[in-house]
Design an enzyme around this catalytic site. Structure first.
Site, PDB file in Angstrom:
ATOM      1  N   HIS A  96     -26.145  71.420   4.625  1.00 11.81           N
ATOM      2  CA  HIS A  96     -25.310  71.467   3.424  1.00 11.81           C
ATOM      3  C   HIS A  96     -24.582  70.145   3.310  1.00 11.81           C
ATOM      4  CE1 HIS A  96     -23.335  73.311   6.889  1.00 11.81           C
ATOM      5  NE2 HIS A  96     -22.219  72.722   6.483  1.00 11.81           N
TER       6      HIS A  96
ATOM      7  N   ASN B 238     -22.489  67.247   8.261  1.00 12.62           N
ATOM      8  CA  ASN B 238     -22.172  67.365   9.681  1.00 12.62           C
ATOM      9  C   ASN B 238     -23.425  67.814  10.409  1.00 12.62           C
ATOM     10  OD1 ASN B 238     -19.408  66.758   9.329  1.00 12.62           O
ATOM     11  ND2 ASN B 238     -18.979  68.879   8.745  1.00 12.62           N
TER      12      ASN B 238
ATOM     13  N   HIS C 190     -21.339  68.376   2.014  1.00 10.72           N
ATOM     14  CA  HIS C 190     -19.969  68.582   1.544  1.00 10.72           C
ATOM     15  C   HIS C 190     -19.658  67.545   0.464  1.00 10.72           C
ATOM     16  CE1 HIS C 190     -18.385  71.133   4.958  1.00 10.72           C
ATOM     17  NE2 HIS C 190     -19.427  70.595   5.570  1.00 10.72           N
TER      18      HIS C 190
HETATM   19  P1  DGP Z   1     -19.841  72.787   8.504  1.00 12.61           P
HETATM   20  O1  DGP Z   1     -18.617  72.848   9.374  1.00 12.61           O
HETATM   21  O2  DGP Z   1     -20.217  71.339   8.129  1.00 12.61           O
HETATM   22  O3  DGP Z   1     -20.994  73.573   9.067  1.00 12.61           O
HETATM   23  O4  DGP Z   1     -19.435  73.451   7.136  1.00 12.61           O
HETATM   24  C1  DGP Z   1     -19.531  74.815   6.896  1.00 12.61           C
HETATM   25  C2  DGP Z   1     -18.613  75.128   5.754  1.00 12.61           C
HETATM   26  O5  DGP Z   1     -18.982  76.384   5.229  1.00 12.61           O
HETATM   27  C3  DGP Z   1     -17.154  75.234   6.138  1.00 12.61           C
HETATM   28  O6  DGP Z   1     -16.406  74.198   5.499  1.00 12.61           O
HETATM   29  C4  DGP Z   1     -16.703  76.590   5.639  1.00 12.61           C
HETATM   30  C5  DGP Z   1     -17.830  77.025   4.743  1.00 12.61           C
HETATM   31  N1  DGP Z   1     -18.120  78.444   4.765  1.00 12.61           N
HETATM   32  C6  DGP Z   1     -18.308  79.216   5.865  1.00 12.61           C
HETATM   33  N2  DGP Z   1     -18.577  80.482   5.503  1.00 12.61           N
HETATM   34  C7  DGP Z   1     -18.555  80.491   4.140  1.00 12.61           C
HETATM   35  C8  DGP Z   1     -18.755  81.533   3.171  1.00 12.61           C
HETATM   36  O7  DGP Z   1     -19.032  82.689   3.483  1.00 12.61           O
HETATM   37  N3  DGP Z   1     -18.633  81.186   1.865  1.00 12.61           N
HETATM   38  C9  DGP Z   1     -18.330  79.891   1.482  1.00 12.61           C
HETATM   39  N4  DGP Z   1     -18.238  79.655   0.167  1.00 12.61           N
HETATM   40  N5  DGP Z   1     -18.141  78.904   2.367  1.00 12.61           N
HETATM   41  C10 DGP Z   1     -18.252  79.204   3.673  1.00 12.61           C
END
Ligand code: DGP
Length: 114
Positions: free
Chosen positions: A100, A87, A102
């Site tokens: 990142h 994204n 997904h």
């Molecule tokens: P995006 O919306 O593409 O920026 O994805 C960010 C993702 O990161 C979202 O699906 C939730 C995940 N996320 C947010 N905070 C944390 C965290 O503290 N730990 C983990 N494992 N995932 C997280």
């Protein structure tokens, strides 16, 4: 370096459910999974968005996809299928400004995406 959640996770300052790591990337389970397998493949280097990629990152992005495919294969989804998504910025839903990839698998995934 900005105050960055994913820098802290890749640096082990914040715990995560890690499924893979090497010198270049860390992959860990998404805290809010959208599929039975939802892993984020994250570079150790801080790059805020896809818009910030430089030619020097080409190998890094290739490694991110290769690692995602490896994780999908290890979890039994290589043949069933899976989706990989970056994204970029607000309208695409980016909430963490450290790139990142997904990796989503384990259920039918609609197309076009929402
Ligand atoms: P995006 O919306 O593409 O920026 O994805 C960010 C993702 O990161 C979202 O699906 C939730 C995940 N996320 C947010 N905070 C944390 C965290 O503290 N730990 C983990 N494992 N995932 C997280």
């Amino acid at each position: 370096m900005p105050d960055c959640l994913f820098c802290k996770i890749t640096d082990n300052q914040i715990p995560s459910a890690t499924v893979y790591e090497d010198d270049t990337v860390v992959a860990f389970r998404d805290v809010n999974p959208q599929a039975p397998l939802h892993v984020l493949v994250v570079p150790r280097a801080h790059v805020a968005t896809l818009n910030d990629l430089q030619p020097e990152h080409d190998a890094l992005v290739g490694a991110m996809f290769r690692v995602a495919a490896q994780i999908a294969r290890e979890h039994g989804y290589a043949e069933r299928g899976y989706r990989t998504v970056f994204n970029c910025n607000r309208e695409a839903g980016q909430t963490v400004f450290h790139i990142h990839l997904h990796l989503l698998a384990g259920r039918g995934l609609a197309w076009p995406p929402g």
